[in-house]
Scaffold this active site. Structure first.
Site, PDB file in Angstrom:
ATOM      1  N   TYR A 171       0.832  -1.199   0.000  1.00 59.23           N
ATOM      2  CA  TYR A 171       0.000   0.000   0.000  1.00 59.23           C
ATOM      3  C   TYR A 171       0.874   1.259   0.000  1.00 59.23           C
ATOM      4  CZ  TYR A 171      -2.891   3.800   1.684  1.00 59.23           C
ATOM      5  OH  TYR A 171      -3.505   5.019   1.820  1.00 59.23           O
ATOM      6  N   ARG A 218       1.840   8.206  13.087  1.00 59.13           N
ATOM      7  CA  ARG A 218       1.512   9.412  13.847  1.00 59.13           C
ATOM      8  C   ARG A 218       0.021   9.725  13.826  1.00 59.13           C
ATOM      9  NH1 ARG A 218       2.895  14.463  10.625  1.00 59.13           N
ATOM     10  NH2 ARG A 218       1.037  13.607   9.625  1.00 59.13           N
ATOM     11  N   ARG A 228     -10.838   5.821   8.947  1.00 58.73           N
ATOM     12  CA  ARG A 228      -9.797   5.237   8.101  1.00 58.73           C
ATOM     13  C   ARG A 228      -8.875   4.355   8.943  1.00 58.73           C
ATOM     14  NH1 ARG A 228     -10.117  10.683   6.970  1.00 58.73           N
ATOM     15  NH2 ARG A 228      -8.341  11.075   8.349  1.00 58.73           N
ATOM     16  N   PHE A 288      15.604  19.214  -0.915  1.00 60.10           N
ATOM     17  CA  PHE A 288      14.259  18.716  -1.215  1.00 60.10           C
ATOM     18  C   PHE A 288      14.033  17.341  -0.597  1.00 60.10           C
ATOM     19  CE2 PHE A 288      11.391  16.250  -3.890  1.00 60.10           C
ATOM     20  CZ  PHE A 288      10.313  17.105  -4.075  1.00 60.10           C
TER      21      PHE A 288
END
EC number: 2.5.1.21
Length: 417
Positions: A171, A218, A228, A288
């Site tokens: 997933y 978290r 969910r 980044f």
């Protein structure tokens, strides 16, 4: 409140001051949009509207990468908005997800039936797809391929729960690992990074999995309240009958044990993260990639063995976030950050925790990749008198500093599912 939090961490307040008066622009230079086409300006407007945190680091990228990554983000944001919209039936949603990559080449395709807050990226998809087609073919190929693979994966998990740890990895691969793979291929295609960065899909995948698992761990309570579930059943079912039972006070000890087991699972990606970051050569790409990773590491350290995960939000301090953003600009500093938070977790491992031996083992493995006696100068070598002066200055000028850029708050709340 932020001033009070800084009292015990004066070096963080010093970095808040540095960040506010110019440090932010050193890490994330402001982008000049004057030369952009109107449609590309619109794309950057959507980027800022849908994610200020990602917008800041994307706009700091060098050269062609900036526009390619901006469009990549917006395309995946549009795909994700479709997936998240619970008002669209599964029967209608599946073909949309499967075929979404083909809409990139259909100038007039748009979707006007979404009720999601980011629906503008679907309603004005022609603007995004136009700029996609304006990209060099080498970038188009990467974006379309990742979009296709992600759409297939999202459709697979529409009515499917995450059962095993293997399914959890699968997933997370579909929703985040593919993003890491796509970004890596874009970096290499731009020639700002070596071909190996884009070719090593295993480590690029780990970069995404680590961020996604951190978010999932978290956000336990927020996800439960939203109906969910992303924690793997194979793990939590060893502790309780229903995942929601962890929120009950009588189950708090079991909840923390499960939490620690999942954090230990996520820590196994850090060796790949270190290897990946050590290969990067372009400074804007390094910033980044490194900033979200160190934020995630700090977040996991804050969550480890922490009952608050099941009672409310767990956030790192704003001063802590700014310090990480300003420090994580080179590999020795990143290794020092990792070392610091691994030691923090290591010293909080309960001997009675079922995962304690595995947690110690993976931290020992991570230690072998880091420099000995890692220590960040910026966190260790300011004199107490100097820092006390800074704190005194803080008391007189805090009102000014409360205008600190929203980008730091976004990074504290890193990532979206």
């Amino acid at each position: 409140m932020e001033f009070v939090k800084c009292l015990g961490h004066p070096e963080e307040f010093y970095n808040l001051v540095r960040f506010r008066i110019g440090g932010k622009r050193k890490v994330m230079p402001k982008m000049d949009q004057d030369s952009l086409s109107s449609s590309l300006k619109t794309c950057y407007k959507y980027l800022n509207q849908t994610s200020r945190s990602f917008a800041a680091v994307i706009q700091a990228l060098d050269g062609e990468m900036r526009n390619a990554v901006c469009i990549f983000y917006l395309v995946l944001r549009a795909l994700d908005t479709l997936e998240d919209d619970m008002t669209i039936s599964v029967e209608k949603k599946v073909p949309l997800l499967h075929n979404f990559h083909s809409f990139l080449y259909q100038p007039d395709w748009r979707f006007m039936e979404s009720k999601e807050k980011d629906r503008q990226v679907l309603e004005d998809f022609p603007t995004i797809s136009l700029e996609f087609r304006n990209l060099a073919e080498k970038y188009q190929t990467v974006i379309a391929d990742i979009c296709r693979r992600m759409g297939i994966g999202m459709a697979e998990f529409l009515d499917k729960h995450v059962t095993s740890e293997q399914e959890w990895d699968k997933y997370c691969h579909y929703v985040a690992g593919l993003v890491g793979i796509g970004l890596s291929r874009l970096f290499s295609a731009s020639e700002f990074e070596d071909p190996l960065v884009g070719e090593d899909t295993e480590r690029a995948n780990s970069m995404g999995l680590f961020l996604q698992k951190t978010n999932i761990i978290r956000d336990y309570l927020e996800d439960q309240q939203g109906g969910r579930e992303f924690w793997p059943q194979e793990v939590w079912s060893r502790y309780v009958k229903k995942l929601g039972d962890f929120a009950k006070p009588e189950n708090i000890d079991l909840a923390v044990q499960c939490l620690n087991e999942l954090i230990t699972n996520a820590l196994h990606h850090i060796p790949d993260v270190i290897t990946y970051l050590s290969r990067l050569r372009n400074q804007s790409v390094f910033n980044f990639c490194a900033i979200p990773q160190v934020m995630a590491i700090a977040t996991l350290a804050a969550c480890y063995n922490n009952q608050q995960v099941f009672k409310g939000a767990v956030k790192i301090r704003k001063g802590q976030a700014v310090t990480l953003m300003m420090d994580a600009t080179n590999m020795p500093a990143v290794k020092a950050i990792i070392y610091q938070y691994m030691e923090e977790i290591y010293h909080r491992i309960p001997d009675s925790d079922p995962s304690s031996s595995k947690t110690r083992q993976i931290i020992s493995t991570i230690r072998t990749q880091n420099l000995p006696n890692c220590q960040l100068i910026s966190r260790s070598h300011y004199s107490p008198i100097y820092l006390s002066f800074v704190m005194l200055l803080a008391a007189l000028s805090w009102q000014y500093l409360t205008t600190l850029s929203q980008v730091t708050e976004d990074y504290v709340q890193t990532g979206e599912h």
